[in-house]
Each structure stands twice: as structure tokens, then as C-alpha cells.
Design a protein around this motif. Structure first.
Motif, PDB file in Angstrom:
ATOM      1  N   GLY A  40       3.038   4.136 -13.345  1.00  0.00           N
ATOM      2  CA  GLY A  40       3.120   5.094 -12.641  1.00  0.00           C
ATOM      3  C   GLY A  40       1.881   5.953 -12.161  1.00  0.00           C
ATOM      4  O   GLY A  40       0.869   5.224 -11.991  1.00  0.00           O
ATOM      5  N   PRO A  41       1.616   7.338 -11.979  1.00  0.00           N
ATOM      6  CA  PRO A  41       0.487   7.891 -11.875  1.00  0.00           C
ATOM      7  C   PRO A  41      -0.540   7.743 -12.907  1.00  0.00           C
ATOM      8  O   PRO A  41      -1.634   8.079 -12.751  1.00  0.00           O
ATOM      9  CB  PRO A  41       0.964   9.279 -11.756  1.00  0.00           C
ATOM     10  N   SER A  42      -0.276   7.435 -14.104  1.00  0.00           N
ATOM     11  CA  SER A  42      -1.313   7.258 -15.236  1.00  0.00           C
ATOM     12  C   SER A  42      -2.159   6.322 -14.927  1.00  0.00           C
ATOM     13  O   SER A  42      -1.812   5.283 -14.532  1.00  0.00           O
ATOM     14  CB  SER A  42      -0.320   7.032 -16.656  1.00  0.00           C
ATOM     15  N   LEU A  90      12.207   5.657  -6.471  1.00  0.00           N
ATOM     16  CA  LEU A  90      10.864   5.731  -7.401  1.00  0.00           C
ATOM     17  C   LEU A  90      10.746   4.635  -8.222  1.00  0.00           C
ATOM     18  O   LEU A  90       9.816   3.726  -8.426  1.00  0.00           O
ATOM     19  CB  LEU A  90      10.612   6.931  -8.040  1.00  0.00           C
ATOM     20  N   SER A  91      12.035   4.197  -9.095  1.00  0.00           N
ATOM     21  CA  SER A  91      12.039   3.348 -10.067  1.00  0.00           C
ATOM     22  C   SER A  91      11.907   1.976  -9.303  1.00  0.00           C
ATOM     23  O   SER A  91      11.371   0.873  -9.781  1.00  0.00           O
ATOM     24  CB  SER A  91      13.257   3.204 -10.864  1.00  0.00           C
ATOM     25  N   LEU A  92      12.608   1.706  -8.153  1.00  0.00           N
ATOM     26  CA  LEU A  92      12.201   0.434  -7.591  1.00  0.00           C
ATOM     27  C   LEU A  92      11.015   0.348  -7.132  1.00  0.00           C
ATOM     28  O   LEU A  92      10.602  -1.033  -7.167  1.00  0.00           O
ATOM     29  CB  LEU A  92      13.398   0.391  -6.336  1.00  0.00           C
ATOM     30  N   ALA A  93      10.297   1.168  -6.697  1.00  0.00           N
ATOM     31  CA  ALA A  93       8.916   1.051  -6.013  1.00  0.00           C
ATOM     32  C   ALA A  93       8.053   0.945  -7.139  1.00  0.00           C
ATOM     33  O   ALA A  93       7.172  -0.291  -7.116  1.00  0.00           O
ATOM     34  CB  ALA A  93       8.498   2.605  -5.483  1.00  0.00           C
ATOM     35  N   GLN A  94       8.273   1.291  -8.194  1.00  0.00           N
ATOM     36  CA  GLN A  94       7.546   0.891  -9.504  1.00  0.00           C
ATOM     37  C   GLN A  94       7.632  -0.544 -10.037  1.00  0.00           C
ATOM     38  O   GLN A  94       6.913  -1.192 -10.290  1.00  0.00           O
ATOM     39  CB  GLN A  94       7.758   1.911 -10.754  1.00  0.00           C
ATOM     40  N   TYR A  95       9.037  -0.814  -9.897  1.00  0.00           N
ATOM     41  CA  TYR A  95       9.212  -2.486 -10.193  1.00  0.00           C
ATOM     42  C   TYR A  95       8.646  -3.411  -9.410  1.00  0.00           C
ATOM     43  O   TYR A  95       8.230  -4.301  -9.700  1.00  0.00           O
ATOM     44  CB  TYR A  95      10.866  -2.422 -10.079  1.00  0.00           C
ATOM     45  N   ARG A  96       8.474  -2.881  -8.222  1.00  0.00           N
ATOM     46  CA  ARG A  96       7.935  -3.958  -7.232  1.00  0.00           C
ATOM     47  C   ARG A  96       6.447  -3.756  -7.012  1.00  0.00           C
ATOM     48  O   ARG A  96       5.604  -4.311  -6.034  1.00  0.00           O
ATOM     49  CB  ARG A  96       8.570  -3.516  -5.645  1.00  0.00           C
ATOM     50  N   ASP A  97       5.839  -2.588  -7.797  1.00  0.00           N
ATOM     51  CA  ASP A  97       4.351  -2.545  -7.769  1.00  0.00           C
ATOM     52  C   ASP A  97       3.568  -3.272  -8.733  1.00  0.00           C
ATOM     53  O   ASP A  97       4.238  -3.243  -9.821  1.00  0.00           O
ATOM     54  CB  ASP A  97       4.049  -1.004  -7.771  1.00  0.00           C
ATOM     55  N   VAL A 102       0.849  -1.209  -0.052  1.00  0.00           N
ATOM     56  CA  VAL A 102      -0.093   0.014  -0.002  1.00  0.00           C
ATOM     57  C   VAL A 102       1.059   1.415   0.072  1.00  0.00           C
ATOM     58  O   VAL A 102       0.682   2.227  -0.763  1.00  0.00           O
ATOM     59  CB  VAL A 102      -0.847  -0.120   1.309  1.00  0.00           C
ATOM     60  N   GLN A 103       1.799   1.188   0.807  1.00  0.00           N
ATOM     61  CA  GLN A 103       2.884   2.391   0.817  1.00  0.00           C
ATOM     62  C   GLN A 103       3.371   2.399  -0.438  1.00  0.00           C
ATOM     63  O   GLN A 103       3.860   3.726  -0.911  1.00  0.00           O
ATOM     64  CB  GLN A 103       3.799   2.255   2.123  1.00  0.00           C
ATOM     65  N   ARG A 104       4.051   1.426  -1.140  1.00  0.00           N
ATOM     66  CA  ARG A 104       4.547   1.590  -2.467  1.00  0.00           C
ATOM     67  C   ARG A 104       3.817   2.157  -3.316  1.00  0.00           C
ATOM     68  O   ARG A 104       4.269   2.814  -4.425  1.00  0.00           O
ATOM     69  CB  ARG A 104       5.179   0.233  -2.709  1.00  0.00           C
ATOM     70  N   THR A 152       9.292   2.405 -17.194  1.00  0.00           N
ATOM     71  CA  THR A 152       8.683   3.746 -16.929  1.00  0.00           C
ATOM     72  C   THR A 152       9.555   5.012 -17.536  1.00  0.00           C
ATOM     73  O   THR A 152      10.501   4.659 -18.092  1.00  0.00           O
ATOM     74  CB  THR A 152       8.309   3.909 -15.410  1.00  0.00           C
ATOM     75  N   ALA A 153       8.702   6.107 -17.599  1.00  0.00           N
ATOM     76  CA  ALA A 153       9.673   7.168 -17.852  1.00  0.00           C
ATOM     77  C   ALA A 153      11.050   7.534 -17.203  1.00  0.00           C
ATOM     78  O   ALA A 153      11.771   8.126 -17.823  1.00  0.00           O
ATOM     79  CB  ALA A 153       8.566   8.590 -17.460  1.00  0.00           C
TER      80      ALA A 153
END
Length: 617
Positions: free
Chosen positions: A387-389, A502-509, A315-317, A361-362
Motif C-alpha cells: 500500500g502506501p508504506s 482498493l483491494s483489487l488495485a493492490q492485488y493487481r499492483d 500507473v493509475q493503479r 494488506t490491511a
């Protein structure tokens, strides 16, 4: 062993005495070690010069990592020592089947597990899952036999073996399930036709009767995925499940020559029967013993706590991913999707619009975007679902192109556009350019995908099946909160420091993987049905190939040549030493790409000036 067989009858689940289970476990496990050592004694040429386990060659792996340990391994590697250890293992395995005192059983178990550790480096090539299971079983049997006066310790060891067995089968099955090769039945003929293992006659039968082969493959999947059913109905189904698994290994022993697998996995079955059966057992003297279930209870508590913590982390990620970098703008596309984008650089000249690859991601563009933005208006964005999209409308392959075209018109107005795409983003850029027409002054493709790659590149076709499986499993796993278990990939730490977390959070999300899976299904269908005609390309093109891509898959380089040939004017470059991802994520490669792009755009401007002069004259 005869006392254990009566517990294999389905429907009859009396509790098995603890000592019976332990004896059966250590005896069956010893057979794996016996077969293994007899094989090694019979094939000493494997350790001679030119063999796969010649120590003069293998030791180089260890001496570079642990020079002090290598000195001890040098002693074990001596021919007489290696042979003596294998003879000791044979004698210990035979002793397990003799009526020896309990102390001798402890020693025999210790010899089997300890010598396996000592000989691991000596037999580095050729070890497999059977060796791992046999080591686990014999080590836990050693602990249990040494602590036999403490029933709780023995039960903990047996429970560990049982749970590991269930986990091994279940993970194996669920890992196969997303594979179209397994679901279609094509995997079995492929396995039986391998060079090292297999059987030509069985392969012939499997290819001759594809329907029966598919049923057989589904049976394997059902057995492995459904292995936790050993706990169902108070364990009454356990003998049937174990019998099916044992038959599976027996067939493998005959067809594939994997005899050690049969004994190593079967050695876990007594523990599985014990763990799934009734808790109370009556001994011959009438005394009642009760199984200690503290270990599974502790494991369940640990797993529950882990999953709760993992969900909180997920959830935090997700909040971190949704927040992005804080300076994004949004554009609501005609498809209904909300696209998040970043814009930087001077507000004149051409717009550099960067298109991401699949499952990227971007932030992957950060090096190149940072190098372009001092001179050009540079735009990066997240496709729908990344991401936010947000992906709020119906999704088709064309949706990605529609969104890119709409965003390009939104950010550029009437200014010229240079589309820059990596991987799948390259093909999307080509399609978008055909729609945008003369407003696109140039296209830069960086190790681009080509719609014919699944037809013409065996490497890409093979990778497509693996990608489909991964993109099926990943969203499910990450939604369960298992993102914390994903190892931090190397490419994250090669990006600029301010985007790494941020990239790591995106990868694990799960969001990124859900979007990638949706895109891949549409892309795979598009590529598989490609009719051979590329869109009309009216803009000059820069085509860059990663050096490792060209070396590993020459067909892909040929496809890049075709993309370049389809443009009215094109430049071709290969960046030696970099792979598909490194070509934009590694700073040196990104600098080389950015330099090529800048020179390409400058050449476009010179061409336009020359054309204007000619028109004026």
C-alpha cells in the motif's frame, strides 16, 4: 512430406511454397486425430459403466449447465454414434495422405475438427494439450484449404498456427523457470515416476546421475524459453530449434507414452518454418509468390496498443494504491521504513494491533477491524512495501518484527496491547510479543504460520516451491502491465464494499507482490533453518484454526496446538467450513473470529481484576 524435409537443413532457408506447407500441416495434424480415434476404438471399456467416460455419470456435468445442449450430446453418446464418428475420423485422417481433390481435403479437415468438438463431452476425461493443439491446427487447416484461392487468408491461418506454437513453448518454459524444482533438476525424476505416466528404468537413471539430469532439465528450459529464436538470423536457427523440440517430444513419446503430443506439436512446425523463412518463393513454373505478413503486423500493433494501455492503467493503479483510503497516519520506523496505519475506536483500554499475512494488506482485516473498533482502539497497518508504506532500508526477516514492535510502542504508549495475527502475521505477533514483554496482555493467532511447518508438513513444503515460483513471476508480469489480465479474485467481493476496489488495485499492483516476494525469501530461509525452539511466550493466547486447514493438513493443526501449549494460558478453537483466507475475509467467519477475540479480551480483563483483588487482600 519429402519436399518439406530439405527445408530442415540448418543454414539453408529457401522459402517454402505455400501449398507445400499447408499440405504438410494438415497431414501431420491428421495423425494426432488418427491415433486418438484408434485409441478410443480400442478402449471402448473406458465408456462403459465404471469407466472414466461413462456418459451416465459425465452428462450430469453438462445437464446442469446446458440442458438443451445435453439432448444433442445424448445422441452423440450413443455407442453406435460414437463408434461411427471415430470410424469417420479414421477414414478422414487416412484420406489426408491420399492424392484426393482439394474439395475432399476441405471435407476431411472439417470432419476431423468438427467431430472433435462433437466428441469432446463424450471423452471429457483424458483430453489434454495435444487435443487442443490438434483442434487448432485442423480447424485452421480447414479454413485455409476452403479459402485457398485467397493467399492472404491461407497465410493468416499459417501465421496463426506458427505464432501459437511459439507462444505455447515460450510460456511453458518461462512458467517452469522460477521453479526451484525444475532448475535443480528434481522435476524430471518426479515426472518419470508418476503413476499414470513414466518409466521406472528412466527414473532410475535420472536419480543415479543427478548432474546429467540437471543438465537435461536446463536443456529443456533453454529450448522452451529460447523458442522465439526461430525468428533470429532470418529464420536460419529455426530448423535447429524445431529439431530440438521434436526430439524432446519424441523422447516423451517413448518415456511418458505421450505419442499424441509428438504429432500434434510437430504438425505446427511447417507453419513455423514458413513464417520464419524468406517472404518470396519461386514455384516450379518459375512464378514468384510472396507471403502475406498482415496478421503478425496486426498482432504486433494490437500487442503494442495493449501494452501501452496496460502501462497507463498500471500507473493509475499505483496512484490509487499510494493514496490509500485517505485517513492513514504514518510512522517512520527505526529501520527507515515508512509505515502507513489506521487507528479507530475509543482512546482507552487495550490497543488491538492487527498483523497481516503474507501478500495481504490491511484491507483484509476490514470486517474484523470494524467489529472490534466500537469497543477497542483498533490499529491496522501496511508492512513495508505494501500500500502506501515504503521499504527504504535494508530488509531482513527481523525487519518485519522490528517494525511491528516499533509501531506497537508508537501507537500504544504505556497502554496494554493485544496482538492479533493472521497466517505469517501470527508468527510475527508471537516474536513481537516476546520483545514487548509484559505490555502485551494477550495474543490472538488466526490460522497462524508456524516456523516448523516446512519441515513437518509435506503439504506446506510442496506449496512453498509453488509460492516461490509465483512470487518470482508475478512482480515481473505486473511491472509489464499485465495486472489487467489478473482475474478478479472471489475474496475481493467478500470484503466490505467500500474497500473492494482498493483491494483489487493492490492485488493487481506490482508493489504488493514485490514486497511479498522479499518477505517470502526471508521467511522461507528462516523456516528452513528453524532450530525447533519457539520464543518465550508470557501472555495468554487465543489460537484459531480454519476448519479446512485442519481437514486438509492435520500437521498444521498440530502445530497450532504447539503454539497454544507454549503459552501460560491458551484457548483453542476451530472454525468449521472456512479456509485459510475465508476465515478473515468472509463476513460470517470474521464475525465468529471477532466474537472469540472480544470474549478472549474480556477474559483477560476479568483475570486482571481477580489478580488485583487477590493482591489487595
Amino acid at each position: 512430406m519429402g519436399r518439406l524435409l530439405k527445408y530442415l537443413r540448418p543454414g539453408l532457408r529457401a522459402a517454402i511454397p505455400r501449398d507445400t506447407v499447408l499440405t504438410a500441416t494438415e497431414r501431420l495434424g491428421s495423425l494426432t486425430h488418427l491415433v486418438s480415434s484408434l485409441e478410443y476404438l480400442a478402449r471402448e471399456r473406458d465408456r462403459a459403466w465404471g469407466g472414466p467416460n461413462n456418459w451416465e455419470v459425465t452428462r450430469a456435468i453438462f445437464v446442469s449447465r446446458a440442458p438443451k445442449l445435453t439432448k444433442a450430446l445424448d445422441v452423440v453418446a450413443r455407442r453406435d454414434v460414437t463408434r461411427a464418428l471415430h470410424v469417420a475420423r479414421v477414414l478422414a485422417a487416412v484420406a489426408m495422405w491420399a492424392p484426393v481433390p482439394k474439395g475432399a481435403r476441405v471435407a476431411a479437415n472439417a470432419v476431423l475438427s468438427g467431430s472433435q468438438v462433437a466428441l469432446y463431452a463424450r471423452h471429457l476425461y483424458g483430453t489434454d494439450g495435444a487435443d487442443q493443439v490438434s483442434f487448432l491446427v485442423q480447424t485452421l487447416a480447414t479454413i485455409a484449404r476452403a479459402g485457398q484461392r485467397r493467399p492472404a487468408l491461407v497465410d493468416a491461418c499459417l501465421w496463426f498456427i506458427a505464432l501459437q506454437s511459439v507462444l505455447s513453448y515460450t510460456v511453458s518454459g518461462w512458467a517452469k523457470l522460477p521453479s526451484a524444482t525444475w532448475r535443480s533438476g528434481r522435476a524430471l525424476p518426479g515426472i518419470t515416476r508418476t503413476l499414470t505416466y513414466g518409466d521406472p528404468q528412466v527414473w532410475g537413471l535420472l536419480t543415479r546421475y543427478p548432474r546429467a539430469t540437471r543438465v537435461l532439465a536446463h536443456g529443456v528450459l533453454a529450448m522452451e524459453c529460447g523458442f522465439p529464436l526461430v525468428f533470429a538470423a532470418r529464420g536460419r536457427a529455426a530448423p535447429l530449434v524445431l529439431g530440438s523440440a521434436g526430439a524432446f517430444h519424441l523422447v516423451n513419446a517413448r518415456v511418458m507414452g505421450l505419442g499424441r503430443f509428438f504429432w500434434s506439436f510437430v504438425s505446427t512446425y511447417p507453419a513455423v518454418l514458413y513464417a520464419t523463412g524468406p517472404r518470396e518463393a519461386t514455384a516450379l513454373d518459375g512464378s514468384v509468390t510472396r507471403r502475406d505478413d498482415a496478421l503478425p503486423a496486426a498482432c504486433a500493433a494490437v500487442v503494442a496498443a495493449f501494452l501501452a494501455g496496460a502501462q497507463a492503467a498500471r500507473v493509475q493503479r499505483a496512484r490509487v494504491v499510494a493514496a490509500g483510503r485517505g485517513d492513514e497516519r504514518t510512522h517512520v520506523a527505526a529501520s527507515g521504513n515508512t509505515l502507513s496505519y489506521r487507528r479507530s475506536g475509543p482512546e482507552d483500554g487495550p490497543i488491538m494491533l492487527l498483523e497481516n499475512g503474507l501478500c495481504a494488506t490491511a484491507e483484509h482485516w476490514e470486517w474484523i477491524a470494524g467489529m472490534l473498533s466500537p469497543r477497542f482502539t483498533t490499529v491496522t497497518y501496511q508492512r513495508a512495501g505494501y500500500g502506501p508504506s515504503r521499504c527504504d532500508g535494508d530488509f531482513r526477516f527481523e525487519t518485519m518484527v522490528d517494525d511491528l514492535v516499533g509501531l506497537a510502542r508508537h501507537v500504544a504508549g504505556d497502554r496494554p496491547i493485544v496482538l492479533i495475527g493472521h497466517s505469517l502475521g501470527g508468527y510475527l505477533a508471537v516474536l513481537a510479543a516476546a520483545r514487548l514483554g509484559t505490555q502485551v496482555s494477550g495474543i490472538a493467532l488466526i490460522d497462524s504460520s508456524h516456523p516448523a511447518e516446512l519441515h513437518r508438513s509435506p503439504r506446506q513444503a510442496k506449496g512453498a516451491d509453488g509460492l516461490s515460483g509465483a512470487l518470482t513471476l508475478m512482480p515481473l508480469s505486473l511491472r509489464a502491465g499485465l495486472g489487467v489480465l489478473l482475474q478478479r479474485p472471489d475474496w475481493v467481493d467478500k470484503l466490505p464494499e467500500h474497500v473492494r476496489e482498493l483491494s483489487l488495485a493492490q492485488y493487481r499492483d506490482p508493489g504488493m507482490w514485490v514486497a511479498a516476494a522479499r518477505e517470502w525469501r526471508a521467511t522461507k530461509h528462516r523456516f528452513e533453518t528453524f532450530d525447533g525452539d519457539l520464543p518465550t511466550i508470557s501472555a495468554p493466547m487465543l489460537v484459531i484454526t480454519a476448519g479446512q486447514t485442519a481437514a486438509a493438513d492435520p500437521v498444521q493443526a498440530e502445530l497450532h496446538d504447539e503454539l497454544a501449549a507454549a503459552a501460560p494460558r491458551a484457548e483453542r478453537h476451530t472454525l468449521a467450513g472456512y479456509d485459510h483466507d475465508q476465515v478473515i475475509s468472509d463476513e460470517p467467519a470474521a464475525a465468529a473470529v471477532a466474537d472469540l477475540v472480544v470474549r478472549f479480551v474480556d477474559s483477560l480483563n476479568r483475570t486482571e481484576v481477580t489478580a488485583d483483588v487477590r493482591d489487595a487482600s
